[in-house]
Design a protein around this motif. Structure first.
Motif, PDB file in Angstrom:
ATOM      1  N   TYR A 229       0.825  -1.323   0.102  1.00  0.00           N
ATOM      2  CA  TYR A 229      -0.078   0.123  -0.056  1.00  0.00           C
ATOM      3  C   TYR A 229       0.762   1.228  -0.144  1.00  0.00           C
TER       4      TYR A 229
ATOM      5  N   ALA B 257       2.307   4.471   1.161  1.00  0.00           N
ATOM      6  CA  ALA B 257       2.301   5.240   2.441  1.00  0.00           C
ATOM      7  C   ALA B 257       1.459   6.494   2.342  1.00  0.00           C
TER       8      ALA B 257
ATOM      9  N   HIS C 282      -2.073  -4.660   2.876  1.00  0.00           N
ATOM     10  CA  HIS C 282      -1.161  -3.707   3.839  1.00  0.00           C
ATOM     11  C   HIS C 282      -1.931  -2.428   3.818  1.00  0.00           C
TER      12      HIS C 282
ATOM     13  N   ARG D 215       2.727   1.511  10.183  1.00  0.00           N
ATOM     14  CA  ARG D 215       2.878   3.070  10.451  1.00  0.00           C
ATOM     15  C   ARG D 215       3.130   3.518   9.089  1.00  0.00           C
ATOM     16  N   GLY D 216       3.919   3.179   8.306  1.00  0.00           N
ATOM     17  CA  GLY D 216       4.270   3.784   6.888  1.00  0.00           C
ATOM     18  C   GLY D 216       5.456   4.654   7.223  1.00  0.00           C
ATOM     19  N   ASP D 217       6.037   5.336   6.326  1.00  0.00           N
ATOM     20  CA  ASP D 217       7.105   6.729   6.415  1.00  0.00           C
ATOM     21  C   ASP D 217       6.245   7.806   6.388  1.00  0.00           C
TER      22      ASP D 217
ATOM     23  N   ALA E  61       1.977   1.951  14.503  1.00  0.00           N
ATOM     24  CA  ALA E  61       1.301   0.790  13.971  1.00  0.00           C
ATOM     25  C   ALA E  61       0.296   0.390  15.050  1.00  0.00           C
TER      26      ALA E  61
ATOM     27  N   THR F 100       4.403  -5.787  11.676  1.00  0.00           N
ATOM     28  CA  THR F 100       5.676  -6.173  11.395  1.00  0.00           C
ATOM     29  C   THR F 100       6.704  -6.208  12.349  1.00  0.00           C
TER      30      THR F 100
ATOM     31  N   TYR G 273      11.295  -6.567  13.086  1.00  0.00           N
ATOM     32  CA  TYR G 273      12.732  -5.909  12.608  1.00  0.00           C
ATOM     33  C   TYR G 273      13.576  -6.778  13.147  1.00  0.00           C
TER      34      TYR G 273
ATOM     35  N   HIS H 174      14.355  -1.628  14.210  1.00  0.00           N
ATOM     36  CA  HIS H 174      13.746  -0.730  13.114  1.00  0.00           C
ATOM     37  C   HIS H 174      14.806   0.561  13.062  1.00  0.00           C
TER      38      HIS H 174
ATOM     39  N   ASP I 109      12.810  -1.679  20.711  1.00  0.00           N
ATOM     40  CA  ASP I 109      11.834  -1.965  19.422  1.00  0.00           C
ATOM     41  C   ASP I 109      10.937  -3.082  19.931  1.00  0.00           C
TER      42      ASP I 109
ATOM     43  N   LYS J 238       2.044  -3.838  19.815  1.00  0.00           N
ATOM     44  CA  LYS J 238       1.231  -4.257  18.809  1.00  0.00           C
ATOM     45  C   LYS J 238       0.434  -5.478  18.925  1.00  0.00           C
TER      46      LYS J 238
ATOM     47  N   TYR K 180       9.581 -11.998  -0.491  1.00  0.00           N
ATOM     48  CA  TYR K 180       9.696 -10.662  -1.241  1.00  0.00           C
ATOM     49  C   TYR K 180      10.239 -10.780  -2.664  1.00  0.00           C
TER      50      TYR K 180
HETATM   51  P1  FAD Z   1       5.722   1.094  14.174  1.00  0.00           P
HETATM   52  O1  FAD Z   1       5.464  -0.265  14.660  1.00  0.00           O
HETATM   53  O2  FAD Z   1       4.985   2.291  14.227  1.00  0.00           O
HETATM   54  O3  FAD Z   1       7.380   1.406  14.507  1.00  0.00           O
HETATM   55  C1  FAD Z   1       8.040   2.608  13.777  1.00  0.00           C
HETATM   56  C2  FAD Z   1       9.022   3.029  14.869  1.00  0.00           C
HETATM   57  O4  FAD Z   1       8.549   3.590  16.008  1.00  0.00           O
HETATM   58  C3  FAD Z   1       9.972   1.951  15.391  1.00  0.00           C
HETATM   59  O5  FAD Z   1      11.289   2.375  15.526  1.00  0.00           O
HETATM   60  C4  FAD Z   1       9.467   1.543  16.688  1.00  0.00           C
HETATM   61  O6  FAD Z   1      10.252   1.133  17.867  1.00  0.00           O
HETATM   62  C5  FAD Z   1       8.847   2.931  17.303  1.00  0.00           C
HETATM   63  N1  FAD Z   1       7.811   2.932  18.065  1.00  0.00           N
HETATM   64  C6  FAD Z   1       6.506   2.154  17.784  1.00  0.00           C
HETATM   65  N2  FAD Z   1       5.511   2.348  18.657  1.00  0.00           N
HETATM   66  C7  FAD Z   1       5.937   3.537  19.590  1.00  0.00           C
HETATM   67  C8  FAD Z   1       5.469   4.247  20.430  1.00  0.00           C
HETATM   68  N3  FAD Z   1       4.266   3.882  21.083  1.00  0.00           N
HETATM   69  N4  FAD Z   1       6.453   5.133  21.156  1.00  0.00           N
HETATM   70  C9  FAD Z   1       7.328   5.559  20.693  1.00  0.00           C
HETATM   71  N5  FAD Z   1       7.977   4.939  19.494  1.00  0.00           N
HETATM   72  C10 FAD Z   1       7.467   3.961  18.981  1.00  0.00           C
HETATM   73  N6  FAD Z   1       5.560   0.677   3.887  1.00  0.00           N
HETATM   74  C11 FAD Z   1       4.499   1.155   3.226  1.00  0.00           C
HETATM   75  O7  FAD Z   1       4.426   2.498   3.008  1.00  0.00           O
HETATM   76  N7  FAD Z   1       3.646   0.414   2.379  1.00  0.00           N
HETATM   77  C12 FAD Z   1       3.789  -0.972   2.630  1.00  0.00           C
HETATM   78  O8  FAD Z   1       3.093  -1.821   1.962  1.00  0.00           O
HETATM   79  C13 FAD Z   1       4.716  -1.390   3.551  1.00  0.00           C
HETATM   80  N8  FAD Z   1       4.898  -3.030   3.790  1.00  0.00           N
HETATM   81  C14 FAD Z   1       5.746  -3.372   4.428  1.00  0.00           C
HETATM   82  C15 FAD Z   1       5.825  -4.669   4.791  1.00  0.00           C
HETATM   83  C16 FAD Z   1       6.702  -5.280   5.900  1.00  0.00           C
HETATM   84  C17 FAD Z   1       6.688  -6.900   6.036  1.00  0.00           C
HETATM   85  C18 FAD Z   1       7.846  -4.363   6.411  1.00  0.00           C
HETATM   86  C19 FAD Z   1       8.692  -5.005   7.269  1.00  0.00           C
HETATM   87  C20 FAD Z   1       7.663  -3.010   6.116  1.00  0.00           C
HETATM   88  C21 FAD Z   1       6.773  -2.581   5.385  1.00  0.00           C
HETATM   89  N9  FAD Z   1       6.454  -1.128   5.141  1.00  0.00           N
HETATM   90  C22 FAD Z   1       5.467  -0.562   4.294  1.00  0.00           C
HETATM   91  C23 FAD Z   1       7.644  -0.334   5.681  1.00  0.00           C
HETATM   92  C24 FAD Z   1       7.009   0.268   7.152  1.00  0.00           C
HETATM   93  O9  FAD Z   1       6.002   1.312   6.711  1.00  0.00           O
HETATM   94  C25 FAD Z   1       8.146   1.323   7.749  1.00  0.00           C
HETATM   95  O10 FAD Z   1       9.276   0.285   7.982  1.00  0.00           O
HETATM   96  C26 FAD Z   1       7.894   2.288   8.563  1.00  0.00           C
HETATM   97  O11 FAD Z   1       9.047   2.863   9.052  1.00  0.00           O
HETATM   98  C27 FAD Z   1       7.491   1.380  10.017  1.00  0.00           C
HETATM   99  O12 FAD Z   1       6.432   0.776   9.863  1.00  0.00           O
HETATM  100  P2  FAD Z   1       5.760  -0.155  11.448  1.00  0.00           P
HETATM  101  O13 FAD Z   1       4.376  -0.451  11.071  1.00  0.00           O
HETATM  102  O14 FAD Z   1       6.890  -1.076  11.768  1.00  0.00           O
HETATM  103  O15 FAD Z   1       6.081   1.102  12.554  1.00  0.00           O
END
Ligand code: FAD
Length: 293
Positions: A49, A51, A78, A108-110, A124, A143, A145, A149, A158, A165, A268
């Motif tokens: 998906y 972001a 996603h 979460r996405g970027d 997320a 997801t 890491y 991450h 992390d 989650k 992948y």
């Molecule tokens: P989160 O789980 O929110 O974590 C992100 C960061 O924030 C981490 O460093 C974590 O430690 C920190 N964190 C988490 N919760 C908290 C909190 N409560 N307080 C403070 N810090 C916190 N991207 C896309 O755009 N589209 C896709 O389809 C896509 N598919 C993916 C599929 C897989 C299998 C993977 C591994 C990644 C994918 N990504 C995708 C990339 C992903 O969106 C990025 O890696 C993004 O930077 C983090 O997403 P997350 O859901 O892991 O984030």
């Protein structure tokens, strides 16, 4: 079917990621690759998906998920939250429901550089809570890491957020790609200590060209073991040799992971059917064996 039910029936799942068309890509070739991937009978196929979460991105992900379902594969859609408003996320959940999707990978996405203000759902884990509260009965994956991450200070920290989650309702985890199985095993140990006991799938990317490796490393910061770098350097100028070597490296990783008791492999394959098909051929008897035992 819910993916959590599949984990109840099988020891090891095999799944493949596909990405939907971007504006400039011809839809037909992506749909054709996805249909061929369905012929391998993966346990599910995940659909990425954008972001940004625009209406176009919502439509292409939901449409491809529905198309996979028509071709007999279980889709995992996603969904990202950081650049989207709550009404936008609600509308995507509705669209997925209408398209018969039962499984969501909550991400979460970027953050988009142009995005202003604070996101309504910054992580997320917030999206997982929102999906649960909204209803719809979706199965939710998240997801993890193996090397931590990139934004996190340590793997341990992390994993604290990873636990959140799971506590909020993720029923299985899919890992970021990695090239050193030791990193994945270390993460599994920490997850176990942190009380995370949902199935965790290993994300594997067979690297078949050097452009791909540079892009992936810059995007996700994966560490490259010496053995892997030597292979890339040695066969860089020979596409056929690099294909064979990349497939062998990924196959070895997968066999070691399955022998060590991993609950699933998520491939992948970058919409490349030849890659998915070759890996599947290499491991299909292994998968059959572990799922019969
Ligand atoms: P989160 O789980 O929110 O974590 C992100 C960061 O924030 C981490 O460093 C974590 O430690 C920190 N964190 C988490 N919760 C908290 C909190 N409560 N307080 C403070 N810090 C916190 N991207 C896309 O755009 N589209 C896709 O389809 C896509 N598919 C993916 C599929 C897989 C299998 C993977 C591994 C990644 C994918 N990504 C995708 C990339 C992903 O969106 C990025 O890696 C993004 O930077 C983090 O997403 P997350 O859901 O892991 O984030």
């Amino acid at each position: 079917m819910k993916i959590s039910s599949k984990f109840e029936c099988k020891n090891v799942l095999f799944s493949v990621e596909v990405f939907p068309p971007k504006k400039e890509n011809p839809v037909e070739s992506i749909y054709a690759a996805a249909e061929k991937i369905c012929t391998l009978s993966p346990d599910y196929v995940s659909v990425t998906y954008g972001a940004g979460g625009s209406a176009f991105q919502q439509k292409v992900t939901a449409d491809l998920a529905a198309h996979l379902k028509k071709h007999g594969a279980e889709p995992l859609a996603h969904l990202t939250c950081v650049n989207s408003s709550l009404p936008e996320i609600r509308s995507m959940l509705r669209l997925l429901k209408e398209n018969g999707v039962e499984n969501i990978l909550a991400l979460r996405g970027d953050r988009a550089p142009e995005a202003g203000g604070d996101p309504e759902l910054p992580h997320a884990s917030d999206l997982i809570r929102f999906i649960r509260e909204t209803g719809g009965g979706f199965d939710i994956a998240a997801t993890c890491y193996p090397e931590g991450h990139p934004e996190c200070d340590s793997l341990e920290e992390d994993i604290v957020y990873l636990r959140e989650k799971v506590d909020r309702g993720a029923t299985h985890l899919i890992s970021q790609l990695f090239f050193d199985n030791g990193d994945f095993y270390r993460m599994l140990e920490l997850c176990d200590k942190a009380g995370i006991h949902v199935p965790i799938q290993a994300g594997i990317m067979p690297v078949i060209n050097s452009r791909q490796i540079q892009r992936m490393v810059s995007l996700c910061g994966a560490k490259l073991p010496t053995k892997f770098s030597k292979i890339m350097a040695r066969y860089e100028g020979n596409p056929a040799a690099l294909f064979d070597a990349g497939i062998c490296y990924a196959t070895e990783q997968i066999i070691d992971l399955i022998s060590s008791g991993v609950r699933g492999i998520h491939l992948y394959s970058m919409n490349n059917f030849k890659v998915a098909e070759t890996i599947h051929r290499n491991i299909k008897n292994i998968l059959r064996g572990v799922n019969e035992s």
